[in-house]
Design an enzyme around this catalytic site. Structure first.
Site, short mmCIF file in Angstrom:
data_model
loop_
_atom_site.label_atom_id
_atom_site.label_comp_id
_atom_site.label_asym_id
_atom_site.label_seq_id
_atom_site.Cartn_x
_atom_site.Cartn_y
_atom_site.Cartn_z
CE LYS A 283 143.45 -2.73 -36.56
NZ LYS A 283 144.86 -3.03 -36.41
CD GLN B 121 147.85 -1.32 -35.11
OE1 GLN B 121 146.68 -2.31 -34.92
NE2 GLN B 121 148.27 -1.16 -36.46
CG ASP C 204 146.51 -9.39 -36.54
OD1 ASP C 204 145.75 -8.71 -37.35
OD2 ASP C 204 147.23 -8.51 -35.57
#
Ligand code: GUN
Length: 283
Positions: free
Chosen positions: A52, A96, A119
């Site tokens: 990422k 994460q 997200d």
């Protein structure tokens, strides 16, 4: 023989579009910024976070990675999120997953400002997806939709089957297909005669996490088959949920693993980050 859907090249095209948008925002004085938080030392998560970070750098997005020790307390993690919520340099926040067991993942996600929730995991954004009025699309399902669009096959009126009902893939996937007027069935571990249901699918999305779950006899000839699975086979090689070799001669279109859905997830995350930057600056 199926047409192989090349996720790598479609993701490259999305990343190029994102890079152009990031540059256009920069010209207007806005530098897109993303924070990625990793708690603990899970090696797979470390690789994802690094990918990422690299993807941000390649598209001109400012990123900061917050690596926290596995003993981090809930209060410490929530304090970091509060700081990032208030930081005007940061437009997107990603924590994460999975978190170490002593941390409450649901509570952590609920503390992310929904405007920075790239997200689309926050209940507010999930609700917006349900009603079809969303700012952020969840990255993996959004990536799958791009892959389906690349085939030229319209979802409208099609029988769509999603295998798997997770909050991050299966459920939002079903919603996105429904928004495009598919007739959607969601299957799971208690579905009776999974093979018969799958065989009806003109668009089949497998998102379970079980190697070779989808065999040739479960696929309608000519179907679009999208494989979200990320598993290791008996030789430690990355493989999806679909038995690719067996299904490929039956399907009309098929995604490989690796090189299918995987590259799309990060590309869509970047797209959400630039969207967040734009919205937070009233653009
Ligand atoms: N862990 C595995 N995939 C993801 C993802 O898309 N987002 C987050 N936050 N964690 C993950």
């Amino acid at each position: 023989m199926a047409v192989r859907i090349d996720g790598k090249s479609i993701a490259a095209r999305v990343r190029k579009e994102v890079a152009e948008e990031v540059a256009a925002l920069k010209a207007q004085g806005v530098e897109t910024g993303m924070a990625v938080v990793l708690v603990g030392d899970d090696p797979a998560s470390a690789i994802y976070v690094n990918n990422k970070k690299k993807a941000c750098a390649e598209t001109g997005i400012y990123s900061e990675v917050h690596l926290l020790p596995k003993e981090t307390t809930q209060e410490e993690l929530l304090a970091l999120i509060a700081r990032l919520n208030a930081d005007p340099k940061i437009h997107g926040i990603l924590v994460q997953s999975p978190l170490p067991a002593h941390l409450d993942e649901k509570l952590v996600v609920e503390h992310i400002d929904p405007k920075k929730d790239v997200d689309a995991f926050h209940a507010y954004n999930v609700g917006r997806i349900m009603i079809g009025d969303y700012t952020f699309l969840p990255c993996t399902p959004a990536g799958v939709m791009e892959l389906i669009h690349s085939t030229g096959v319209s979802v409208e009126g099609k029988r769509c089957v999603v295998v798997g009902r997770s909050n991050i893939v299966g459920k939002p996937m079903a919603m996105l297909l429904l928004h495009e007027h598919g007739t959607v069935t969601v299957c799971h571990s208690r579905t009776k005669d999974l093979a018969a249901v799958c065989r009806e699918a003109e668009i089949l999305v497998a998102a379970v996490g079980k190697a070779k779950l989808i065999t040739a006899d479960m696929v309608k000839p000519g179907a679009v088959v999208i494989d979200v699975g990320m598993n290791r086979n008996e030789n430690g090689k990355l493989c999806g949920d679909v038995d690719y070799e067996a299904v490929e001669p039956v399907a009309g279109y098929i995604t490989p693993v690796p090189g299918g859905v995987g590259p799309m997830t990060i590309a869509m995350l970047l797209k959400n980050a630039v969207r967040a930057a734009r919205l937070q600056n009233g653009l």
